[in-house]
Design a protein around this motif. Structure first.
Motif, mmCIF file in Angstrom:
data_model
loop_
_atom_site.group_PDB
_atom_site.id
_atom_site.type_symbol
_atom_site.label_atom_id
_atom_site.label_comp_id
_atom_site.label_asym_id
_atom_site.label_seq_id
_atom_site.Cartn_x
_atom_site.Cartn_y
_atom_site.Cartn_z
ATOM 1 N N SER A 100 0.804 -1.270 0.097
ATOM 2 C CA SER A 100 -0.103 -0.043 0.081
ATOM 3 C C SER A 100 0.916 1.352 -0.037
ATOM 4 O O SER A 100 0.466 2.110 -0.696
ATOM 5 N N VAL A 119 -7.187 0.670 -4.770
ATOM 6 C CA VAL A 119 -6.379 1.534 -5.611
ATOM 7 C C VAL A 119 -7.040 1.467 -6.914
ATOM 8 O O VAL A 119 -6.799 2.625 -7.825
ATOM 9 N N ASN A 178 2.563 1.684 -3.526
ATOM 10 C CA ASN A 178 1.680 2.253 -4.520
ATOM 11 C C ASN A 178 1.297 3.600 -4.130
ATOM 12 O O ASN A 178 1.155 4.326 -5.304
ATOM 13 N N GLU A 237 -6.074 -4.696 -1.582
ATOM 14 C CA GLU A 237 -5.473 -3.446 -1.937
ATOM 15 C C GLU A 237 -5.861 -2.929 -3.590
ATOM 16 O O GLU A 237 -5.791 -1.931 -3.831
ATOM 17 N N ILE A 238 -6.230 -3.955 -4.369
ATOM 18 C CA ILE A 238 -6.633 -3.788 -5.668
ATOM 19 C C ILE A 238 -7.789 -3.006 -5.791
ATOM 20 O O ILE A 238 -8.099 -2.110 -6.447
ATOM 21 N N VAL A 267 -2.188 -5.113 -12.307
ATOM 22 C CA VAL A 267 -1.740 -5.745 -11.066
ATOM 23 C C VAL A 267 -0.253 -6.407 -11.259
ATOM 24 O O VAL A 267 -0.444 -7.430 -12.170
ATOM 25 N N PHE A 321 -3.394 3.463 -12.603
ATOM 26 C CA PHE A 321 -2.824 2.235 -12.512
ATOM 27 C C PHE A 321 -3.675 1.180 -13.759
ATOM 28 O O PHE A 321 -4.989 0.963 -13.611
ATOM 29 N N ILE A 375 -0.077 -1.927 -9.928
ATOM 30 C CA ILE A 375 -0.282 -2.205 -8.308
ATOM 31 C C ILE A 375 0.587 -3.342 -7.978
ATOM 32 O O ILE A 375 0.376 -4.466 -8.280
#
Length: 367
Positions: free
Chosen positions: A113, A151, A116, A147-148, A160, A157, A134
């Protein structure tokens, strides 16, 4: 300095490694408990056990004038690479993969985190040409999906990113929360080689650990082969038909004979995987991409373009420089001279379509 490019066409580079100048740069984004831990003990992340090439794995000429490490100074990156090589878009792939190999998944999630957020504030906010990846704690798919989701609404972004080193091949059902999050946010799932045999990850080869860096480099292909077969035969693309997967930095030309083998084996063994409804090569063409660095040059130059055709380069190959690493592939020198019917998709159109980027703003010059 890298020589000024004489080609007027702009490009999309899908593998540019940026980084923070030091670990304290991400402290504003980390909980205090982790800042205190790192200040006392260091990051304690699994490290690469081999000597690399270049100077610490980087180009000797890539050190910015402020004395920082390569890939840490945006102004210098503009001057040294983005501007002279007419990079219209660059996909940042970072340098923080090893957090995915740490046994403490909650610590890894906090680092991901922070990284990012640092990327957003110090790179994406300051350069419109750049897009981000990410970073996730892939060892804990539920935390990774969280987290995906945190963000993923920032459209800068575009993918991933996970390392090649993993506890299980990426077609395994444990990773489904990650794929579901990628689909929710229309994000590419990219496997970038790295961290094989490190931390909680198993041996990088079926025969055990290797001794030298050149062996590690040679074993990348088998790592990516395992992930590719797992994704195909586990039915990932039947369950998630819109998911796109990129394979990075494991070579290119092996794709062609591997697809031939997979198709041939599928014909004889498809009764064992009835959910795989099409030949593997068809899923590859519709859902998978490979980035060019490091691309193998055929001993006979006449074989190069036929090999590109055999791996469906006009549909599935993306240009990558790997800047600022020592084995950087120059947009001018990495490929033989290509006809526009190959150069346009490889150097721009395939990546634009994949990542939802705008068409070229300048007229290509292939002379």
């Amino acid at each position: 300095m890298i020589p000024l490019s004489t080609a007027r066409r702009t490009i999309i580079d899908v593998d540019i490694h940026h980084n923070a100048p030091n670990v304290k740069a991400i402290f504003p984004y980390l909980p205090k408990e982790y800042c205190d831990r790192i200040s006392e003990w260091g990051l304690l992340l699994p490290s690469y056990p081999y000597m690399n090439g270049g100077k610490g794995g980087r180009r000797v000429d890539a050190n910015p004038p402020n004395g920082g490490a390569p890939g840490t100074d945006l102004d210098f990156m503009r001057e040294h690479y983005l501007d002279p090589f007419h990079v219209e878009y660059g996909i940042l792939t970072g340098e923080f993969y090893s957090l995915g190999s740490h046994p403490d998944a909650h610590y890894a999630a906090a680092l991901a985190s922070a990284y990012n957020d640092y990327t957003r504030d110090h790179w994406l906010d300051k350069e419109d040409r750049l897009r981000g990846s990410i970073t996730i704690p892939k060892q804990h798919p539920l935390l990774a999906a969280k987290e995906i989701d945190r963000v993923g609404d920032d459209r800068r972004f575009v993918q991933v990113l996970v390392p090649g080193g993993s506890e299980k091949p990426y077609g395994n059902a444990i990773y489904e929360p990650i794929f579901e999050a990628c689909v929710r946010h229309n994000l590419v799932f990219t496997i970038h080689i790295g961290n094989e045999g490190q931390g909680i990850n198993p041996s990088p080869t079926g025969a055990g650990h290797v001794t030298y860096y050149i062996e590690s480099r040679a074993s990348r292909t088998q790592t990516m082969m395992a992930h590719m077969a797992s994704l195909l035969f586990s039915g990932v693309f039947e369950k998630y038909p819109t998911l796109k997967v990129v394979m990075q930095e494991a070579g290119v030309m092996w794709i062609a004979p591997y697809l031939w083998k997979l198709d041939q084996d599928w014909k004889g063994l498809r009764v064992q995987t009835p959910w795989v409804k099409k030949p593997p090569s068809e899923y590859y063409r519709s859902n998978m991409y490979v980035s060019s660095q490091p691309i193998e040059l055929t001993p006979d130059p006449a074989l190069f373009v036929p090999m590109l055709d055999a791996l469906y380069a006009k549909e599935c190959l993306l240009f990558a420089s790997d800047y600022p690493h020592w084995d950087f592939d120059s947009p001018r020198l990495a490929f033989p001279k290509l006809d526009a019917s190959y150069a346009d998709p490889i150097f721009y159109r395939n990546a634009a379509n994949l990542y939802g980027l705008k068409p070229r703003t300048s007229s290509p010059d292939h002379t």
